[in-house]
Design a protein around this motif. Structure first.
Motif, PDB file in Angstrom:
ATOM      1  N   ARG A 167      46.769  51.130  39.591  1.00 36.28           N
ATOM      2  CA  ARG A 167      45.309  51.092  39.663  1.00 36.28           C
ATOM      3  C   ARG A 167      44.824  49.944  40.559  1.00 36.28           C
ATOM      4  O   ARG A 167      43.827  50.077  41.306  1.00 36.28           O
ATOM      5  CB  ARG A 167      44.716  50.957  38.257  1.00 36.28           C
ATOM      6  N   VAL A 171      42.539  50.350  43.951  1.00 36.19           N
ATOM      7  CA  VAL A 171      41.297  49.606  44.181  1.00 36.19           C
ATOM      8  C   VAL A 171      41.391  48.812  45.487  1.00 36.19           C
ATOM      9  O   VAL A 171      40.415  48.723  46.262  1.00 36.19           O
ATOM     10  CB  VAL A 171      40.996  48.688  42.983  1.00 36.19           C
ATOM     11  N   GLY A 175      38.737  50.810  47.091  1.00 35.71           N
ATOM     12  CA  GLY A 175      37.579  50.368  46.312  1.00 35.71           C
ATOM     13  C   GLY A 175      36.407  49.903  47.166  1.00 35.71           C
ATOM     14  O   GLY A 175      35.240  50.144  46.813  1.00 35.71           O
ATOM     15  N   SER A 180      29.963  51.795  43.632  1.00 31.99           N
ATOM     16  CA  SER A 180      30.344  51.459  42.252  1.00 31.99           C
ATOM     17  C   SER A 180      29.791  52.449  41.237  1.00 31.99           C
ATOM     18  O   SER A 180      30.366  52.643  40.164  1.00 31.99           O
ATOM     19  CB  SER A 180      29.857  50.049  41.907  1.00 31.99           C
ATOM     20  N   GLN A 187      37.128  51.672  37.507  1.00 35.77           N
ATOM     21  CA  GLN A 187      37.485  50.267  37.430  1.00 35.77           C
ATOM     22  C   GLN A 187      38.071  49.875  36.068  1.00 35.77           C
ATOM     23  O   GLN A 187      38.493  48.723  35.887  1.00 35.77           O
ATOM     24  CB  GLN A 187      36.238  49.401  37.711  1.00 35.77           C
TER      25      GLN A 187
END
Length: 233
Positions: A167, A171, A175, A180, A187
């Motif tokens: 993960r 990101v 990301g 967002s 997240q």
């Protein structure tokens, strides 16, 4: 003798009735009767002697019968005393026999109780051995479960760390280019699983077998004896 006396009296009465003149026939009768007196006296003497002999024999027999009666009476009295003694002995013998019967019943009950105690002890001994086997089995099962749990915990920890790295890499790569609010949960950290024991956990007591307990007791006694010897020294 009575007959001759009666004849003499009759002759005398006849003489007195005739005036006291004694005829030749009367004289001959009196003479004959008088001559028979010695024979009659001898017969009476013999009869008296026979009576005397019979009296003496009767007395002897009386003495014999008296002695026999006295002897048998003593024997009968002795037999009576023996019979009484036998009755007393039988009574005394019956009492211990009764007591022996009661003791036999009590002994049988005691033997039954003893055999019951032996059976109970054997069952206790086998049950104690079963307890040792069960404790050993539970220890082995607990060890296997702990091994599985530790392996699962290690796998879960490794999978969690691997997911955290994956993960974080995602990101780092994408990301900055994603809004967002487009996917807010992206997240979030990965789900972490834990394996826990429910309750306080089972504690297996240190249970010794009968032989191990005997050796342990003997060793403790030997150690105490050595310690006492050192104290006296």
């Amino acid at each position: 003798m009575d007959h001759h006396c009666d004849q003499l009296r009759g002759t005398i009465r006849e003489l007195e009735a005739e005036g006291g003149v004694l005829s030749t026939d009367d004289y001959n009768v009196l003479l004959r009767d008088t001559s028979e007196i010695p024979a009659i006296v001898d017969d009476m003497q013999e009869a008296l002697e026979s009576i005397q002999r019979r009296t003496e024999e009767t007395h002897v027999r009386y003495l014999q019968y008296s002695a026999f009666y006295s002897d048998n009476r003593r024997r009968f009295e002795a037999i009576t005393q023996i019979s009484q003694a036998i009755d007393s002995y039988v009574s005394l013998a019956a009492s211990p026999q009764t007591q022996f019967g009661l003791l036999s019943v009590q002994l049988e009950r005691s033997l039954e109780d003893t055999w019951g105690l032996v059976s109970w002890y054997r069952n206790f001994h086998s049950s104690y051995d079963g307890l040792i086997a069960e404790v050993q089995r539970r220890r082995q099962m607990q060890g296997r479960l702990y091994a599985v749990v530790e392996d699962m915990r290690s796998q879960l920890d490794n999978m969690y760390m691997e997911e955290v790295r994956e993960r974080a890499g995602f990101v780092d790569r994408f990301g900055m280019f994603l809004p967002s609010d487009l996917c807010p949960f992206i997240q979030d950290p990965p789900v972490q699983f834990t394996v826990e024991e429910v309750g306080d956990g089972e504690r297996l007591a240190s249970v010794m077998s009968h032989e191990t307990a005997t050796r342990h007791s003997k060793k403790s006694a030997d150690d105490n004896e050595q310690q006492e010897n050192k104290s006296f020294a």
